[in-house]
Design a protein around this motif. Structure first.
Motif, PDB file in Angstrom:
ATOM      1  N   GLN A   1      -1.207  13.451 -12.182  1.00  0.00           N
ATOM      2  CA  GLN A   1      -1.289  13.617 -10.734  1.00  0.00           C
ATOM      3  C   GLN A   1      -1.998  14.928 -10.380  1.00  0.00           C
ATOM      4  O   GLN A   1      -2.841  14.959  -9.484  1.00  0.00           O
ATOM      5  CB  GLN A   1       0.105  13.599 -10.121  1.00  0.00           C
TER       6      GLN A   1
ATOM      7  N   ASP B   1       0.809  -1.223   0.000  1.00  0.00           N
ATOM      8  CA  ASP B   1       0.000   0.000   0.000  1.00  0.00           C
ATOM      9  C   ASP B   1       0.840   1.270   0.000  1.00  0.00           C
ATOM     10  O   ASP B   1       0.299   2.367   0.075  1.00  0.00           O
ATOM     11  CB  ASP B   1      -0.927   0.010   1.225  1.00  0.00           C
ATOM     12  N   ASP B   2       2.162   1.150  -0.054  1.00  0.00           N
ATOM     13  CA  ASP B   2       3.044   2.309  -0.027  1.00  0.00           C
ATOM     14  C   ASP B   2       3.231   2.818  -1.452  1.00  0.00           C
ATOM     15  O   ASP B   2       4.029   2.291  -2.233  1.00  0.00           O
ATOM     16  CB  ASP B   2       4.386   1.922   0.600  1.00  0.00           C
ATOM     17  N   VAL B   3       2.501   3.867  -1.814  1.00  0.00           N
ATOM     18  CA  VAL B   3       2.507   4.394  -3.177  1.00  0.00           C
ATOM     19  C   VAL B   3       3.897   4.896  -3.559  1.00  0.00           C
ATOM     20  O   VAL B   3       4.370   4.666  -4.679  1.00  0.00           O
ATOM     21  CB  VAL B   3       1.462   5.523  -3.335  1.00  0.00           C
ATOM     22  N   GLN B   4       4.558   5.565  -2.635  1.00  0.00           N
ATOM     23  CA  GLN B   4       5.877   6.108  -2.942  1.00  0.00           C
ATOM     24  C   GLN B   4       6.874   4.980  -3.238  1.00  0.00           C
ATOM     25  O   GLN B   4       7.649   5.056  -4.178  1.00  0.00           O
ATOM     26  CB  GLN B   4       6.374   6.969  -1.787  1.00  0.00           C
TER      27      GLN B   4
ATOM     28  N   GLN C   1       6.138   1.910  -4.288  1.00  0.00           N
ATOM     29  CA  GLN C   1       5.763   1.282  -5.550  1.00  0.00           C
ATOM     30  C   GLN C   1       6.166   2.150  -6.741  1.00  0.00           C
ATOM     31  O   GLN C   1       6.627   1.652  -7.768  1.00  0.00           O
ATOM     32  CB  GLN C   1       4.258   0.983  -5.577  1.00  0.00           C
ATOM     33  N   SER C   2       6.006   3.472  -6.601  1.00  0.00           N
ATOM     34  CA  SER C   2       6.399   4.387  -7.681  1.00  0.00           C
ATOM     35  C   SER C   2       7.902   4.325  -7.909  1.00  0.00           C
ATOM     36  O   SER C   2       8.365   4.305  -9.054  1.00  0.00           O
ATOM     37  CB  SER C   2       5.994   5.818  -7.336  1.00  0.00           C
TER      38      SER C   2
END
Length: 130
Positions: free
Chosen positions: A53, A6-9, A11-12
């Motif tokens: 974004q 769930d960590d978007v940063q 994963q990005s």
């Protein structure tokens, strides 16, 4: 090993690194024109990502409001909950519960009074008596 689902940063960052590895042959080439074209492609991708974004954030702002609006709504909700008391009278106009408020101007400035909880739809008031 920690979970980063769930960590978007995170994963990005992983996605960016994977894309960089795909483009390494063009970035590390001795042909400067080919490296420059690759960098332009990356800049174009970055611009597209930032644009998406910004659009998503603008959409969320339009639907949910901003940080200040959220704080104000919470403060007003708490103020209303604090003002609603079990001994509050009913509005003489619409019958809804009344809120204890303080007069801000006029002859009664600084004195408490009862105001309809449905204001501004209902402007019923009542004198506050101890």
């Amino acid at each position: 090993m920690p979970e980063y689902k769930d960590d978007v940063q995170y994963q990005s960052s992983r996605h960016i690194l994977a894309q960089k590895h795909k483009l390494d042959p063009w970035l590390k080439t001795t042909d400067s024109m080919q490296a420059a074209r690759c960098i332009l492609v990356l800049c174009n991708r970055l611009t597209t990502m930032i644009k998406k974004q910004m659009e998503k954030q603008l959409s969320a702002f339009a639907e949910e409001g901003g940080f200040t609006e959220t704080l104000t709504a919470e403060r007003l909700k708490q103020r209303t909950a604090d003002s609603l008391s079990e001994d509050a009278p009913q509005c003489p106009v619409c019958g809804k519960p009344m809120l204890k408020k303080m007069a801000k101007k006029g002859l009664n400035s600084g004195k408490p009074f009862w105001s309809c909880s449905d204001y501004p739809n209902c402007t019923g008031t009542r004198k506050f008596e101890n």
